[in-house]
Design a protein around this motif. Sequence first.
Motif, PDB file in Angstrom:
ATOM      1  N   ASP A  38     -16.997 -40.217  51.182  1.00 42.19           N
ATOM      2  CA  ASP A  38     -18.885 -39.048  51.222  1.00 42.19           C
ATOM      3  C   ASP A  38     -18.679 -38.634  52.230  1.00 42.19           C
ATOM      4  O   ASP A  38     -19.266 -40.218  53.510  1.00 42.19           O
ATOM      5  N   GLY A  39     -18.439 -38.453  53.177  1.00 41.57           N
ATOM      6  CA  GLY A  39     -18.460 -39.269  54.734  1.00 41.57           C
ATOM      7  C   GLY A  39     -19.756 -38.578  54.939  1.00 41.57           C
ATOM      8  O   GLY A  39     -20.352 -37.666  54.827  1.00 41.57           O
ATOM      9  N   SER A  40     -20.839 -38.855  56.520  1.00 44.48           N
ATOM     10  CA  SER A  40     -21.608 -38.391  57.102  1.00 44.48           C
ATOM     11  C   SER A  40     -21.050 -37.493  57.604  1.00 44.48           C
ATOM     12  O   SER A  40     -20.720 -36.596  58.221  1.00 44.48           O
ATOM     13  N   VAL A  41     -22.572 -36.701  57.726  1.00 49.08           N
ATOM     14  CA  VAL A  41     -23.058 -35.143  58.084  1.00 49.08           C
ATOM     15  C   VAL A  41     -23.460 -36.086  59.869  1.00 49.08           C
ATOM     16  O   VAL A  41     -24.415 -35.673  59.430  1.00 49.08           O
ATOM     17  N   ASP A  42     -22.697 -35.399  61.270  1.00 51.36           N
ATOM     18  CA  ASP A  42     -23.890 -35.843  61.658  1.00 51.36           C
ATOM     19  C   ASP A  42     -24.307 -34.373  62.594  1.00 51.36           C
ATOM     20  O   ASP A  42     -23.532 -33.700  63.026  1.00 51.36           O
ATOM     21  N   ALA A  43     -25.977 -34.555  63.256  1.00 48.82           N
ATOM     22  CA  ALA A  43     -26.137 -33.484  64.326  1.00 48.82           C
ATOM     23  C   ALA A  43     -25.943 -33.518  65.725  1.00 48.82           C
ATOM     24  O   ALA A  43     -26.469 -34.856  65.601  1.00 48.82           O
ATOM     25  N   SER A  44     -25.047 -32.922  66.781  1.00 54.35           N
ATOM     26  CA  SER A  44     -26.047 -33.546  67.715  1.00 54.35           C
ATOM     27  C   SER A  44     -25.952 -31.683  68.578  1.00 54.35           C
ATOM     28  O   SER A  44     -25.783 -31.196  68.840  1.00 54.35           O
ATOM     29  N   LEU A  45     -27.310 -32.664  69.272  1.00 54.49           N
ATOM     30  CA  LEU A  45     -27.813 -31.684  70.048  1.00 54.49           C
ATOM     31  C   LEU A  45     -28.173 -31.653  71.638  1.00 54.49           C
ATOM     32  O   LEU A  45     -28.455 -33.097  72.052  1.00 54.49           O
ATOM     33  N   LYS A  46     -28.343 -31.361  72.421  1.00 54.17           N
ATOM     34  CA  LYS A  46     -27.421 -30.555  73.815  1.00 54.17           C
ATOM     35  C   LYS A  46     -28.718 -30.725  74.590  1.00 54.17           C
ATOM     36  O   LYS A  46     -29.577 -29.601  74.404  1.00 54.17           O
ATOM     37  N   ILE A  47     -30.234 -31.130  75.350  1.00 53.59           N
ATOM     38  CA  ILE A  47     -31.001 -31.626  75.711  1.00 53.59           C
ATOM     39  C   ILE A  47     -31.277 -31.072  76.777  1.00 53.59           C
ATOM     40  O   ILE A  47     -31.019 -31.148  77.655  1.00 53.59           O
ATOM     41  N   ALA A 201     -41.797 -29.197  79.646  1.00 51.63           N
ATOM     42  CA  ALA A 201     -40.589 -28.930  79.237  1.00 51.63           C
ATOM     43  C   ALA A 201     -40.085 -27.313  79.445  1.00 51.63           C
ATOM     44  O   ALA A 201     -41.707 -26.610  78.664  1.00 51.63           O
ATOM     45  N   LYS A 202     -39.664 -26.522  80.552  1.00 51.27           N
ATOM     46  CA  LYS A 202     -39.411 -25.256  80.522  1.00 51.27           C
ATOM     47  C   LYS A 202     -38.066 -24.787  79.963  1.00 51.27           C
ATOM     48  O   LYS A 202     -36.830 -25.635  80.209  1.00 51.27           O
ATOM     49  N   GLY A 203     -37.620 -23.631  80.099  1.00 50.51           N
ATOM     50  CA  GLY A 203     -36.908 -22.934  79.269  1.00 50.51           C
ATOM     51  C   GLY A 203     -36.309 -23.200  78.157  1.00 50.51           C
ATOM     52  O   GLY A 203     -37.195 -24.322  77.354  1.00 50.51           O
ATOM     53  N   GLU A 204     -35.152 -23.143  78.219  1.00 50.03           N
ATOM     54  CA  GLU A 204     -34.502 -23.253  77.344  1.00 50.03           C
ATOM     55  C   GLU A 204     -34.933 -25.087  76.409  1.00 50.03           C
ATOM     56  O   GLU A 204     -33.201 -25.615  77.098  1.00 50.03           O
ATOM     57  N   TYR A 205     -35.057 -25.711  75.507  1.00 50.08           N
ATOM     58  CA  TYR A 205     -35.173 -27.222  75.646  1.00 50.08           C
ATOM     59  C   TYR A 205     -33.767 -27.077  74.952  1.00 50.08           C
ATOM     60  O   TYR A 205     -33.061 -28.271  75.517  1.00 50.08           O
ATOM     61  N   VAL A 206     -33.339 -26.931  73.280  1.00 49.47           N
ATOM     62  CA  VAL A 206     -32.327 -26.980  73.337  1.00 49.47           C
ATOM     63  C   VAL A 206     -30.899 -26.242  73.116  1.00 49.47           C
ATOM     64  O   VAL A 206     -30.345 -24.769  72.742  1.00 49.47           O
ATOM     65  N   LYS A 207     -29.944 -26.918  74.583  1.00 49.67           N
ATOM     66  CA  LYS A 207     -29.380 -26.068  74.797  1.00 49.67           C
ATOM     67  C   LYS A 207     -27.979 -25.597  74.165  1.00 49.67           C
ATOM     68  O   LYS A 207     -27.583 -24.813  73.933  1.00 49.67           O
ATOM     69  N   THR A 208     -27.572 -26.065  72.638  1.00 49.76           N
ATOM     70  CA  THR A 208     -26.724 -26.247  72.048  1.00 49.76           C
ATOM     71  C   THR A 208     -26.810 -27.213  70.919  1.00 49.76           C
ATOM     72  O   THR A 208     -27.327 -28.208  70.748  1.00 49.76           O
ATOM     73  N   LEU A 209     -26.055 -26.764  69.761  1.00 51.31           N
ATOM     74  CA  LEU A 209     -26.608 -27.785  68.441  1.00 51.31           C
ATOM     75  C   LEU A 209     -25.307 -27.747  67.465  1.00 51.31           C
ATOM     76  O   LEU A 209     -24.559 -26.955  67.130  1.00 51.31           O
ATOM     77  N   HIS A 210     -25.260 -28.682  67.066  1.00 49.97           N
ATOM     78  CA  HIS A 210     -23.074 -28.596  66.903  1.00 49.97           C
ATOM     79  C   HIS A 210     -23.562 -29.661  65.593  1.00 49.97           C
ATOM     80  O   HIS A 210     -24.101 -30.480  65.569  1.00 49.97           O
ATOM     81  N   ILE A 211     -22.552 -29.778  64.754  1.00 49.35           N
ATOM     82  CA  ILE A 211     -22.324 -30.729  63.567  1.00 49.35           C
ATOM     83  C   ILE A 211     -20.835 -30.826  63.033  1.00 49.35           C
ATOM     84  O   ILE A 211     -20.517 -30.007  63.114  1.00 49.35           O
TER      85      ILE A 211
END
Length: 227
Positions: A38-47, A201-211
């Motif tokens: 039962d593997g882990s699920v990880d989120a990756s956010l580009k700031i 922080a200005k503009g788009e703070y979280v640019k991308t979100l992957h899981i």
Amino acid sequence: MNRGKKWKAAYEKINPGELLSVEEAASKIGELSTTKFDGSVDASLKIGYKSLQNVRGIVRLPHGTGKNIRVCVIAKADKHAAAKEAGAEFVGAEDIIEKIQTEKWTDFDACIATPDMMPKIGKLGQILGRKGLMPKPKAGTVTDDVATAIKNVKAGQVEYKADKTGVVAVPVGRVSFGQEKLAENIRHLYQSIIRDKPSDAKGEYVKTLHISPTMGPALKINARNLI
């Protein structure tokens, strides 16, 4: 990077670059897992922020991470009973400090300490800090209320920070969680990071979100729909 056959087979099931809703991504994650466990699920956010050292915080996931968190408590004797009752696996004072210092022992996932022990724990900075185990007041792991701290850590409290490339990586559950629990954890994580962003922080703070699942390809989530 050389990928195995299972990873390549899983990759063929996705449309690279496609923006998915959090519910769609959470429902697909099981198909992309390449492990027997039962593997882990990880989120990756580009700031997108200039001072990455300030991108850090604490989030308590509503459904936890699915991981059994082994807690070490360093406190004087009057706190030991409460720590053990709250579920700490390792409880001690100078004896644990000596064990960490002499044996480089770090067989635990979180370390909680009372404020009066911190002057003695300071010398463990290189050992604990390297593994992200150093108790910190902002993380709630330096406190006299050890029982509450233990419960928070075991319930899914996660500390996050951006790396040098601006990526925040956080475990958000297990494949077995299913769509609803994974989606709620991911949504809560995203909203917490947005809420706690630096005031300048200005503009788009979280640019991308992957899981992605353990050893599996990533799915891109349309983060704009998570607020």
